[in-house]
Every structure is written in C-alpha cells, then in structure tokens.
Design a protein around this motif. Sequence first.
Motif, PDB file in Angstrom:
ATOM      1  N   ARG A  39       0.816  -1.219   0.000  1.00 56.32           N
ATOM      2  CA  ARG A  39       0.000   0.000   0.000  1.00 56.32           C
ATOM      3  C   ARG A  39       0.843   1.260   0.000  1.00 56.32           C
ATOM      4  O   ARG A  39       0.482   2.270   0.594  1.00 56.32           O
ATOM      5  CB  ARG A  39      -0.956  -0.001   1.196  1.00 56.32           C
ATOM      6  CG  ARG A  39      -2.003  -1.090   1.092  1.00 56.32           C
ATOM      7  CD  ARG A  39      -3.132  -0.869   2.063  1.00 56.32           C
ATOM      8  NE  ARG A  39      -4.124  -1.934   1.942  1.00 56.32           N
ATOM      9  CZ  ARG A  39      -5.189  -2.042   2.711  1.00 56.32           C
ATOM     10  NH1 ARG A  39      -5.386  -1.155   3.672  1.00 56.32           N
ATOM     11  NH2 ARG A  39      -6.048  -3.021   2.536  1.00 56.32           N
ATOM     12  N   GLY A  40       2.004   1.164  -0.608  1.00 54.69           N
ATOM     13  CA  GLY A  40       2.773   2.386  -0.826  1.00 54.69           C
ATOM     14  C   GLY A  40       3.685   2.797   0.302  1.00 54.69           C
ATOM     15  O   GLY A  40       4.196   3.912   0.305  1.00 54.69           O
ATOM     16  N   TYR A  41       3.919   1.902   1.277  1.00 59.40           N
ATOM     17  CA  TYR A  41       4.863   2.237   2.333  1.00 59.40           C
ATOM     18  C   TYR A  41       5.440   0.971   2.937  1.00 59.40           C
ATOM     19  O   TYR A  41       4.934  -0.131   2.739  1.00 59.40           O
ATOM     20  CB  TYR A  41       4.220   3.102   3.421  1.00 59.40           C
ATOM     21  CG  TYR A  41       3.140   2.413   4.226  1.00 59.40           C
ATOM     22  CD1 TYR A  41       1.841   2.328   3.743  1.00 59.40           C
ATOM     23  CD2 TYR A  41       3.419   1.860   5.470  1.00 59.40           C
ATOM     24  CE1 TYR A  41       0.849   1.698   4.476  1.00 59.40           C
ATOM     25  CE2 TYR A  41       2.426   1.234   6.214  1.00 59.40           C
ATOM     26  CZ  TYR A  41       1.139   1.158   5.699  1.00 59.40           C
ATOM     27  OH  TYR A  41       0.159   0.533   6.420  1.00 59.40           O
ATOM     28  N   ASP A  64       8.028   4.266   9.626  1.00 56.29           N
ATOM     29  CA  ASP A  64       7.396   4.099   8.315  1.00 56.29           C
ATOM     30  C   ASP A  64       8.001   5.062   7.291  1.00 56.29           C
ATOM     31  O   ASP A  64       8.326   6.203   7.612  1.00 56.29           O
ATOM     32  CB  ASP A  64       5.891   4.384   8.403  1.00 56.29           C
ATOM     33  CG  ASP A  64       5.121   3.206   8.980  1.00 56.29           C
ATOM     34  OD1 ASP A  64       5.771   2.235   9.428  1.00 56.29           O
ATOM     35  OD2 ASP A  64       3.879   3.256   8.981  1.00 56.29           O
ATOM     36  N   THR A  98       7.259   6.124   3.022  1.00 50.43           N
ATOM     37  CA  THR A  98       6.463   5.877   1.822  1.00 50.43           C
ATOM     38  C   THR A  98       7.382   5.503   0.665  1.00 50.43           C
ATOM     39  O   THR A  98       8.590   5.762   0.686  1.00 50.43           O
ATOM     40  CB  THR A  98       5.654   7.120   1.422  1.00 50.43           C
ATOM     41  OG1 THR A  98       6.578   8.152   1.047  1.00 50.43           O
ATOM     42  CG2 THR A  98       4.766   7.604   2.551  1.00 50.43           C
ATOM     43  N   TRP A 120       0.754  -5.451   3.837  1.00 50.46           N
ATOM     44  CA  TRP A 120      -0.496  -5.745   3.135  1.00 50.46           C
ATOM     45  C   TRP A 120      -0.277  -6.646   1.909  1.00 50.46           C
ATOM     46  O   TRP A 120      -1.027  -6.600   0.952  1.00 50.46           O
ATOM     47  CB  TRP A 120      -1.154  -4.430   2.671  1.00 50.46           C
ATOM     48  CG  TRP A 120      -1.389  -3.482   3.786  1.00 50.46           C
ATOM     49  CD1 TRP A 120      -0.576  -2.461   4.175  1.00 50.46           C
ATOM     50  CD2 TRP A 120      -2.499  -3.472   4.687  1.00 50.46           C
ATOM     51  NE1 TRP A 120      -1.103  -1.802   5.255  1.00 50.46           N
ATOM     52  CE2 TRP A 120      -2.293  -2.398   5.593  1.00 50.46           C
ATOM     53  CE3 TRP A 120      -3.651  -4.250   4.820  1.00 50.46           C
ATOM     54  CZ2 TRP A 120      -3.197  -2.100   6.610  1.00 50.46           C
ATOM     55  CZ3 TRP A 120      -4.548  -3.941   5.827  1.00 50.46           C
ATOM     56  CH2 TRP A 120      -4.311  -2.877   6.699  1.00 50.46           C
ATOM     57  N   GLU A 144       7.443   6.926  -2.131  1.00 52.59           N
ATOM     58  CA  GLU A 144       7.975   8.171  -2.694  1.00 52.59           C
ATOM     59  C   GLU A 144       9.172   8.647  -1.881  1.00 52.59           C
ATOM     60  O   GLU A 144      10.166   9.128  -2.439  1.00 52.59           O
ATOM     61  CB  GLU A 144       6.891   9.256  -2.715  1.00 52.59           C
ATOM     62  CG  GLU A 144       5.819   9.051  -3.789  1.00 52.59           C
ATOM     63  CD  GLU A 144       4.906   7.870  -3.529  1.00 52.59           C
ATOM     64  OE1 GLU A 144       4.825   7.423  -2.366  1.00 52.59           O
ATOM     65  OE2 GLU A 144       4.296   7.370  -4.490  1.00 52.59           O
ATOM     66  N   GLN A 145       9.071   8.547  -0.567  1.00 51.64           N
ATOM     67  CA  GLN A 145      10.215   8.937   0.269  1.00 51.64           C
ATOM     68  C   GLN A 145      11.427   8.043   0.004  1.00 51.64           C
ATOM     69  O   GLN A 145      12.554   8.517  -0.073  1.00 51.64           O
ATOM     70  CB  GLN A 145       9.831   8.882   1.753  1.00 51.64           C
ATOM     71  CG  GLN A 145       8.910  10.026   2.188  1.00 51.64           C
ATOM     72  CD  GLN A 145       8.422   9.871   3.621  1.00 51.64           C
ATOM     73  OE1 GLN A 145       8.150   8.761   4.088  1.00 51.64           O
ATOM     74  NE2 GLN A 145       8.290  10.984   4.326  1.00 51.64           N
TER      75      GLN A 145
END
Lengths: 551, 105
Positions: free
Chosen positions: A80-82, A349, A351, A95, A353-354
């Motif tokens: 889920r992007g992280y 956590d 992401t 996930w 993008e990070q």
Amino acid sequence: MYAYDEIDRTLVNERVSEFRDQVKRRLSGELTEDEFKLLRLQNGVYLQLHAYMFRVAIPYGTLASNQLRALAHVARKYDRGYGHFTTRQNIQFNWIKLAELPDALADLAEVGIHAMQTSGNNMRNVTSDQWAGVAPGEIEDPRIWSELIRQHTTLHPEFSFLPRKFKIAITASDHDRAAIKIHDIGLRLIKNEKGETGFEVLVGGGLGRTPFIAKTIKHFVHGRDILSYIEAILRVYNQYGRRDNIYKARIKILVHELGIEKFSREVEEEWQHIRNSSLQIDDEVIEDIRSRFTYPAYEKLPHMPDELRQAAADPDFEAWRRNSVAPHKIQGYSIVTISLKPTGKPPGDATAEQMDALADLADKYSFGEIRVGHEQNLALPHVAKRDLPALWKALDKLGLATPNVNLITDIIACPGLDYCSLANARSIPIAQELTRRFANHELANLIGRLHINISGCINACGHHHVGHIGILGVEKNGEEVYQITIGGRADESAALGNLIGPGVKFDEVADVVEDIVEAYLALRERPEELFIDTVKRLGVEPFKERVYATR
Amino acid sequence: MTSPLEQKKIRIAGTSVVTANRTWDGAVVYRTASKGWSADLSEAAIVRNSDEAKALLAESVADDVGAVGAYIAPVQVGEDGKVEPGNLREQIRRTGVTIGQPAQV
C-alpha cells in the motif's frame, strides 16, 4: 557496499523459484497450512491481523540506492505504498498478497535482496552498527565479520531448526549502537595486546517476557576462531535448549538456568573439539570479504566549508544539524541520521515516494549508500559537509528532516494491535500522541536525550524493557492497559527498566509521560544531566510519587 | 485483547463467529452459514454456545484452502440484528488500522 558473488546470486534466485513452487502448491491445496507455515516463515512471511506481512532482510543495515528503490517498488506495486523499518535492520510490508509474494521476491532478487533469516527458529539477520565503516574511533568495519557470519549461517542445516530464533549483533565502537547486550550473542570487536582483531563475546541477552542483559562469556576470541566459537555456543544451545516450552526456549533461559560459568564450561569443551577444524578462518577469507566491500573515493575537504558556515545562521538548519549530523572518520564528511519519526506519524514508516527520493539523495550526496539503524531511522553515511545545507532542504521537502534524533519524540514502537496478531494493545497511537505532546523542538531539546520505547505485548518487539521510558501495552478485562518502566537502556551500559507502578489506561499514557518528564526537569542537578542519569541517581521513587500522587 | 493464538479452550460467553484470513491474499473473512467465507461480517454464521462454536470451527479449519488461522471471535448482535465486533482487536480487523496510513508525499 558489499558486492554479492555468483554463489550469492544463485542462492537468492533459487530461493525465489523454490518459494514460487511452494506458494503454487499451497494455493492449489497440495500443501496444507501446517506444511506451508514453516516454508513461508523461512521466507519472511507472517500472517498478521489484516494480511500477510513480508519481512525483508537488510543485512547489517547497509542498503545501496538501487536496493532502496527496489523496496519502494515493492511497496508501490505489491503493498500500500509504504514500508516499516524494524528494530533489527529489516523492513516489513504489511499488506502483501500471498499470491503475489513470489513476484515481489523475484523483483527484490534482481538487486540482491531476500527474506532469508528474517523469521523462523533459525539464525536471524546479523545486525550491526549503522555507522559501521564510518564512525570515528571504530576498531574496524564490523560488517566484514557480520558478512562472514551471514555467509556461514545462511541455510546452515545445524542452525535452521533451533529451539527458537537466534539473533547476533556486532559493534566495533565504544558506544554501542547495535544493542549487542540484548541479543542472543553480542560481539564487541576489540584488539588484543598484540594488536590482533578479536571479539569480546556476550551471550544470553534478550527481551520478551523474561528479559536478560547478556553476560560476557569470553573476554577475547581471536577473529580466526569466531565461527568455531559461535558454533560451539549454538551446539550447546541445540543440545540443551528447551523445545518443550516456547517461553523457555531462548538461549537466555538456558544461560540463566545453567549459570554463565557452567554454560561457559560446556561451550569451552565443545569449542576444543571444533576449534582447529575447517571452521578456523584463514586471513585470505577475511581479506576476500573485505575486498568485496567498496568504500567511497573521498575527497580532501575542509573541516568547516563556507556552505556550512553560512547555513549556521539559519536556526532551523542548526536545530537539525545539532541532532541529525554526526562526525565522520574522514575530515570534511558527516554521517546524517534521517528521522523516520515525524510528528503524528507511525515510527519507522517510509512511503515509496520517500524511499525513491532518498535513493536519489543518496546517489547525489552519499555515494549511493543508505543505512538502517535499530532505532527505526535511516542514515546517509558519507555526506560532504559542504552538502549538508542542500541535503537538509531536500529532506525537509520530503518530510524527512524532523530535528528529533535521540530526543523524546524519536520513539521506537512495534506495530502493536493495529497490525500484529500477537499484540494485546496498540503501540503506534501512543507514539503518535507523544510526538504531538512534545512536538515543540525547543522543549524536546531542553529535555535532552531521552528514549521512549513502546511494545504492544510482552514479546517486546518495541524494546520497552530498555527504553529510558518503557511502555508496555497489555490487556486487562478487555481494555488496553499500559505499564510504564524507567531507567532502561540498550547501549554499552545496557540495563532493564523498573516498573513505576500500576498500569494506566490508553488515554492516560501521554499524561503520565509528561509527569515523568516534568519530574525529571525539576529533579535534575544541571541541564547536562540526562534523564537516564537522573533516574540512576534517584531511583524510581520520586517519579512514582509524581505520577501517582494525583491518580 | 488476548490474542486468539493463546485461545486454549473454547468457552464463549455470548454470540460469536468464526473468523480467519483468506489464503491467497490474507484478507479478513468470516465463516458463513453456507459453508463459505465472506469478507462481510453481516454474512457470518452466528453461534451462541460452545457446541455450536466447536462445530463451526471444526468445519472452518477443515477448509484449509479457502482460509487460514480460523478462530472464534466474539460479536455483538443488536436488536436490529446488526452484527458488530465484540472487542477492539476484531474491530481493528474489520475496519482497519486506527492510525491512518502514511500520507503520500
């Protein structure tokens, strides 16, 4: 960075193929869950509250930028992007779908990443100092020895079905950033009087429901003998460790029940049988591993470049620099810790993008290298001081420049009841509330170094026993209740915290921590006296009085 | 919120369901009266005593391909028949984490 050879690449790729076949057979019903569980655990796959959780190893906390991008890719494509960085230099995805796991593993294998040694009753991912190879005063790079142990233990049949999981950590600095005293085996790299490399070996540390600080079993084991000595410990553990009771199966229980002297004698006897075997390490083996670690071509740079001098006028930059930037062994360079503890967000956590952006920054400013620390933060290990202002601005845009490293909001927290099937209480919301309460960085700086560790159950993944303030979530009559300890620490002076009194409710935890902090500010002898030192000087009582006087 | 992994005896104090995680993706599911699995709690088979619970759990565990880790979880059934999770753990499993997931940058 360490460059894998053909053997490593073949091993990782074969592992993906094997697991793909195992998943296929599980989904078709050919394998039952009982049969499959051991196989998935050997590949870092747990079943948690909402989904499967996939834990990926980051051996000794070293990542190349392309590997971090691969982790971002997995977060984006399969999760889920992280991702969540853990206290043992792993990353977890919360996930993931079982049916897609083989593809995720295959994508990671392309950059030499895998999930071996991240779960199951085997030798786990060997961890080390996130500043390895760059810390001033370090005896030598502990990752060389970490890699030696990794190679020896990966899929080693004798270490694959231990009574319980087994964790090793290595440090080579006086200040222990690897928390070696809370590991099954802790190794402190030292030199003897002849200048030879070896280790002080500690054994029997661990947290969980029966916490122990590791004890020194041998003051000096020569580097060439370290594999045989570790193997001797493992053999004694394998022989005598309990397999009938999961809560008594860790080596710490065996060491405690036998006593360190008897345990030590057993290990010594075993060691004499195998010491002069093929387990003795030739210098060439170490040199071969050493040669596979590449180090940056550092420039000759000034200690205080103009860029840094000018940026010092900016108080925001200075606030970040003071607690995020550490000295490097090479003049003109710094180690930069990147806080994954922004106000109001889950600790650890990041992401996708990070992660992608950080990989770019690592390429631009840190020779393409990133480190992962057990405090659930990241680090760029080779940043030229002249680049610090530009790096800070870039990190700030990404939400990665919170100036709270080692301060009260730099909280370690396990996933807790929000994710974990073992948890009894939530951890992350407690951490979030505390980061809001102490969001004022001036206040946090006034308080000084203070580590809060939070676990959502007695298994202690959040290392609550060794937090300066430890918070343990338990369940009582269907409600979340939190026990508070103070005085724990995980460094070279490791100690277990002491309970201050009865547990408190979810909504009261942040108030209690505020009371403890207020008591500390009133009790400390001078601003330089750290919280942990005030607790050591005065004990629990004055804090207990402050907390429970009105409760 | 004692983990059901520590569920040693089947003793139910009120209405319960059997819940598990779907095998292929791990999603939370509930055993239905038609011997299937549903992601919708309102479709779960409700049991009211230990014998019913044992029978439903045995049937659920036997369906090893559809879902894994089956256990009995408490629920509350309102006067209108609406089914709600009986504790925080099951509430979180049903509605998701309580913390918000990391915002995209």
